[in-house]
Write an enzyme that holds these catalytic residues in place. Structure first.
Site, mmCIF file in Angstrom:
data_model
loop_
_atom_site.group_PDB
_atom_site.id
_atom_site.type_symbol
_atom_site.label_atom_id
_atom_site.label_comp_id
_atom_site.label_asym_id
_atom_site.label_seq_id
_atom_site.Cartn_x
_atom_site.Cartn_y
_atom_site.Cartn_z
ATOM 1 N N HIS A 75 0.842 -1.200 0.000
ATOM 2 C CA HIS A 75 0.000 0.000 0.000
ATOM 3 C C HIS A 75 0.880 1.254 0.000
ATOM 4 O O HIS A 75 1.724 1.416 0.865
ATOM 5 C CB HIS A 75 -0.909 0.016 1.231
ATOM 6 C CG HIS A 75 -2.122 -0.852 1.073
ATOM 7 N ND1 HIS A 75 -3.230 -0.724 1.857
ATOM 8 C CD2 HIS A 75 -2.390 -1.856 0.206
ATOM 9 C CE1 HIS A 75 -4.142 -1.615 1.485
ATOM 10 N NE2 HIS A 75 -3.643 -2.317 0.489
ATOM 11 N N TYR A 204 -9.063 5.607 7.858
ATOM 12 C CA TYR A 204 -9.138 5.993 9.274
ATOM 13 C C TYR A 204 -10.222 7.066 9.380
ATOM 14 O O TYR A 204 -10.115 8.106 8.731
ATOM 15 C CB TYR A 204 -7.796 6.560 9.754
ATOM 16 C CG TYR A 204 -6.699 5.518 9.896
ATOM 17 C CD1 TYR A 204 -5.981 5.068 8.794
ATOM 18 C CD2 TYR A 204 -6.398 4.985 11.141
ATOM 19 C CE1 TYR A 204 -4.979 4.106 8.922
ATOM 20 C CE2 TYR A 204 -5.389 4.020 11.292
ATOM 21 C CZ TYR A 204 -4.691 3.591 10.178
ATOM 22 O OH TYR A 204 -3.699 2.650 10.321
ATOM 23 N N PRO A 296 -3.312 1.025 18.984
ATOM 24 C CA PRO A 296 -3.096 0.511 17.626
ATOM 25 C C PRO A 296 -3.289 1.524 16.503
ATOM 26 O O PRO A 296 -3.033 1.206 15.344
ATOM 27 C CB PRO A 296 -4.123 -0.627 17.509
ATOM 28 C CG PRO A 296 -5.141 -0.344 18.542
ATOM 29 C CD PRO A 296 -4.468 0.406 19.639
ATOM 30 N N LYS A 300 1.764 0.504 15.044
ATOM 31 C CA LYS A 300 3.188 0.453 15.385
ATOM 32 C C LYS A 300 3.594 -0.738 16.268
ATOM 33 O O LYS A 300 4.787 -1.041 16.389
ATOM 34 C CB LYS A 300 3.599 1.744 16.123
ATOM 35 C CG LYS A 300 3.598 2.978 15.240
ATOM 36 C CD LYS A 300 4.886 3.094 14.452
ATOM 37 C CE LYS A 300 4.812 4.073 13.326
ATOM 38 N NZ LYS A 300 4.323 3.519 12.062
ATOM 39 N N TYR A 388 4.077 7.164 9.736
ATOM 40 C CA TYR A 388 3.272 5.960 9.469
ATOM 41 C C TYR A 388 4.105 4.867 8.788
ATOM 42 O O TYR A 388 4.009 3.696 9.144
ATOM 43 C CB TYR A 388 2.055 6.318 8.610
ATOM 44 C CG TYR A 388 1.016 5.222 8.575
ATOM 45 C CD1 TYR A 388 0.035 5.119 9.554
ATOM 46 C CD2 TYR A 388 1.026 4.270 7.560
ATOM 47 C CE1 TYR A 388 -0.908 4.101 9.529
ATOM 48 C CE2 TYR A 388 0.090 3.246 7.528
ATOM 49 C CZ TYR A 388 -0.882 3.174 8.512
ATOM 50 O OH TYR A 388 -1.811 2.156 8.490
#
Ligand code: RFL
Ligand code: PHB
Length: 397
Positions: A75, A204, A296, A300, A388
């Site tokens: 991704h 998200y 979460p 990570k 990220y």
């Protein structure tokens, strides 16, 4: 009592313990892995789903990356939704070509278990009453019971890879350890289903009804999460109620595309930030969730566990090959520098995306303004993207 000797006794056969065992094995270092649960139980836990490049490289180094490369999904971006609108974080462009891999913790654990079986070194599962002894001396020992019989392992080092509720961290005298903790006032209700994911990439969602995440394990298996009050119990959530609530947190496009189906698994995870310092106690080391927990939101947890193991395996290999204690002495500090930055990002992203019960209307407005700023600013979006995908291993050096 039966007695055995090994070089490294590893407590816990989660991703940290299995990966450490595999890296040591490839370097010719002997290890015994002890696990409290059965192998089936370990494989039944549905947890993380996103691997950073550092973690991917480490699995390759351990010789277990083949299946991940053939079925994992690369991704290059993800979406953030707030105020009912989606914004794409183009990670690949913003970080100069970096991506993440969608590959479930269950699959990664299975690959590592298979590699150990193939090497003829299966872990010892379903053990009871594990205790770690004399780790402040040159001859540490681990005791355990299996099928009602007592066993003792004498070793050079103990690796505490036994997760947040493990025995290793709990065995350290309180005066020798500092713990930092924040518990969040909500949990994540997760649902796994054999339905095609609602989007090509992760979404998200900051919704006034609470945070939600649309994730996936493959093109035919989805993983969704809903922010829920800590007082909720998983039995109170029927599949239908879950899908209904998710629809309410999605946008029109999401509601149109959402394919529902029976859940394969549903569970509630509490959210916590936690760090124990230091991570070395004489001849015992902590790695992964045994030493730190992140909420979460930033994906990570598993990735941090992998970098601890990278540093620990490197330090142990250096010890046996070069008779040098430099890596061992630097272990805790090297790990903690990276951990605190991931802890900070996970905490920050959590507070940006969730509804907090005590939030006043002005706090909600601040959240919206921050999102509006970040997602329309190149440098703001890059800050999210570079955290990220994972900071480089030599960051700041
Ligand atoms: P693990 O996976 O907890 O493995 C530790 C192992 O040690 C065993 N153990 C013992 N064995 C012998 N003797 C004892 N006394 C023992 N006590 C415990 C346990 O049975 C277990 O098998 O830790 P490890 O290896 O450090 O791996 C860390 C990752 O598992 C963890 O960081 C992530 O899964 C965190 N996490 C998530 N991370 C993400 O990036 N994304 C997620 O979506 C995500 N979801 C989650 C999660 C962690 C969860 N936990 C710990 C409750 C969801 C949940 C529910
Ligand atoms: C997951 O797929 O389980 C997952 C993905 C991203 C996160 C957390 C969990 O931030």
């Amino acid at each position: 009592m039966s007695n055995t000797r090994t070089q490294v006794a590893i407590v816990g056969a989660g991703p940290s313990g299995l990966l450490l065992g595999q890296l040591l094995h490839r370097a010719g270092i002997e290890a015994i892995i002890l696990e409290r649960q059965t192998a089936e139980h370990v494989l039944g836990r549905i947890r993380a789903g996103i691997l950073e490049q550092v973690c991917i490289d480490l699995l390759d180094e351990a010789g277990v990356g083949q299946r991940m490369h053939s079925v994992g999904l690369v991704h290059g971006g993800f979406e953030i939704m707030y105020g009912g609108k989606r914004h794409r974080i183009d990670m690949n462009r913003l970080t100069g070509g970096k991506n993440v891999m969608v590959y479930g913790q269950t699959e990664l654990t299975r690959d590592l278990m298979d590699a150990r079986e193939e090497a003829g070194l299966p872990g010892i599962y379903d053990v009871r009453r594990v205790s770690v002894l004399d780790f402040d001396t040159a001859r540490p020992r681990v005791r355990y019971e299996k099928d009602g019989e007592a066993h003792e392992i004498e070793c050079d080092f103990i690796a505490g890879c036994d997760g947040f509720h493990g025995v290793c961290r709990a065995s350290v005298p309180r005066k020798d350890i500092s713990e930092f903790e924040k518990v969040y006032p909500f949990g994540w209700l997760g649902l796994l289903a054999d339905t095609p994911p609602v989007g090509d990439e992760l979404i998200y969602i900051n919704s006034p009804r609470g945070f939600s995440l649309c994730s996936q394990r493959s093109r035919t298996r989805s993983r969704y999460y809903l922010q829920v009050p800590l007082t909720n119990r998983v039995e109170e959530w029927t599949d239908e109620a879950f899908w209904q609530e998710l629809r309410l947190r999605l946008d029109d496009e999401g509601r149109d595309k959402l394919v529902t189906g029976p859940s394969l698994e549903k569970s509630i995870a509490p959210l916590r930030s936690f760090v124990a310092e230091p991570m070395r106690f004489g001849r015992m080391f902590l790695a992964g969730d045994a030493a730190h927990i992140v909420p979460p939101t930033g994906a990570k947890g598993l990735n941090l566990a992998a970098t601890d193991v990278k540093y620990l395996s490197g330090a142990l290999i250096e010890f046996y090959r070069d008779r040098s204690e430099a890596g061992i002495n630097a272990y805790s500090q090297r790990c903690l520098r990276r951990i605190w930055k991931a802890e900070r990002f996970s905490w920050w992203f959590t507070q940006l995306m969730h509804c907090f019960p005590e939030d006043s209307s002005i706090t909600r407005k601040f959240q919206e303004a921050e999102l509006d700023y970040l997602l329309h600013s190149e440098s703001g979006s890059r800050t999210i993207a570079e955290n990220y995908v994972g900071l480089p291993l030599d960051f700041g050096e």
